[in-house]
Design a protein around this motif. Structure first.
Motif, PDB file in Angstrom:
ATOM      1  N   ASP A  69       0.492  -1.334  -0.293  1.00 15.59           N
ATOM      2  CA  ASP A  69      -0.099   0.520  -0.077  1.00 15.59           C
ATOM      3  C   ASP A  69       0.537   1.001  -0.512  1.00 15.59           C
ATOM      4  O   ASP A  69       0.576   2.453   0.167  1.00 15.59           O
ATOM      5  CB  ASP A  69      -0.992  -0.217   1.416  1.00 15.59           C
ATOM      6  N   THR A  71       3.007   4.557  -1.230  1.00 13.50           N
ATOM      7  CA  THR A  71       2.914   4.954  -2.324  1.00 13.50           C
ATOM      8  C   THR A  71       4.365   6.326  -2.652  1.00 13.50           C
ATOM      9  O   THR A  71       4.787   6.397  -1.881  1.00 13.50           O
ATOM     10  CB  THR A  71       2.056   5.787  -2.821  1.00 13.50           C
ATOM     11  N   GLU A  73       4.546   8.619  -2.835  1.00 16.22           N
ATOM     12  CA  GLU A  73       4.258  10.410  -1.749  1.00 16.22           C
ATOM     13  C   GLU A  73       4.335  10.100  -0.768  1.00 16.22           C
ATOM     14  O   GLU A  73       4.759  10.850   0.513  1.00 16.22           O
ATOM     15  CB  GLU A  73       2.467  10.905  -2.589  1.00 16.22           C
ATOM     16  N   SER A 107       7.093   1.060  -4.002  1.00 16.96           N
ATOM     17  CA  SER A 107       5.286   0.432  -4.493  1.00 16.96           C
ATOM     18  C   SER A 107       5.628  -0.089  -5.157  1.00 16.96           C
ATOM     19  O   SER A 107       6.278  -0.894  -6.078  1.00 16.96           O
ATOM     20  CB  SER A 107       5.619   2.058  -5.317  1.00 16.96           C
ATOM     21  N   ARG A 110       3.220  -1.028 -10.897  1.00 15.86           N
ATOM     22  CA  ARG A 110       1.472  -0.797 -11.675  1.00 15.86           C
ATOM     23  C   ARG A 110       1.103  -0.593 -12.797  1.00 15.86           C
ATOM     24  O   ARG A 110       2.736  -1.103 -13.889  1.00 15.86           O
ATOM     25  CB  ARG A 110       0.950   0.859 -11.412  1.00 15.86           C
TER      26      ARG A 110
END
Ligand code: HEC
Length: 110
Positions: A69, A71, A73, A107, A110
């Motif tokens: 989970d 990221t 950021e 991360s 994706r």
């Protein structure tokens, strides 16, 4: 539109894309240098892992590299501000580029 102008636009767009992606292999090096001393597996030897295992109680892994989970950021927020015994890291230690790569490494892909 001239052809050289088009090439310039293409070059700028691809720079932008590369700038966003982050180099995961380099991110791993940054992680190993600055983070793994506290966040590697093994709660007894690693205060970051120990604290996060305590906080999440099995809900999430205490090991940052196993988290699904995170990221870029969120990683950047903690790295620049620190939390409790985790120090904030300056740009002279971890540059913005290093941080981008680190965020990509931690991360899920994706
Ligand atoms: C001196 C030990 C130490 C170092 C070095 C360290 N951390 Fe931490 N980190 C911690 C501790 C302890 C916590 C948990 C703090 C708390 O109790 O909320 C933490 C929390 C975090 C969190 C928050 C996770 C969450 O779910 O709340 C992130 C993200 C994180 N660290 C990333 C990093 C990264 C990336 C690096 C390397 C640049 C790093 N840390 C280096 C000790 C460290």
């Amino acid at each position: 539109m001239s052809r050289s102008f088009l090439f310039l636009v293409l070059a700028l767009v691809s720079c932008e894309l590369f700038a966003q992606v982050g180099d995961r292999a380099h991110g791993k090096e940054v992680y190993e240098h600055w983070c793994s001393s506290c966040h590697a597996p093994g709660a007894r030897k690693h205060p970051g892992t120990s604290a996060l295992e305590f906080i999440y109680k099995g809900e999430k892994s205490g090991v940052l590299e196993e988290r699904l989970d995170l990221t870029p950021e969120l990683v950047a927020l903690f790295v620049r501000n620190g939390v409790k015994i985790m120090p904030p890291f300056r740009k002279t230690e971890i540059s913005d580029k290093d941080l981008l790569d680190l965020g990509a490494y931690l991360s899920p892909q994706r």
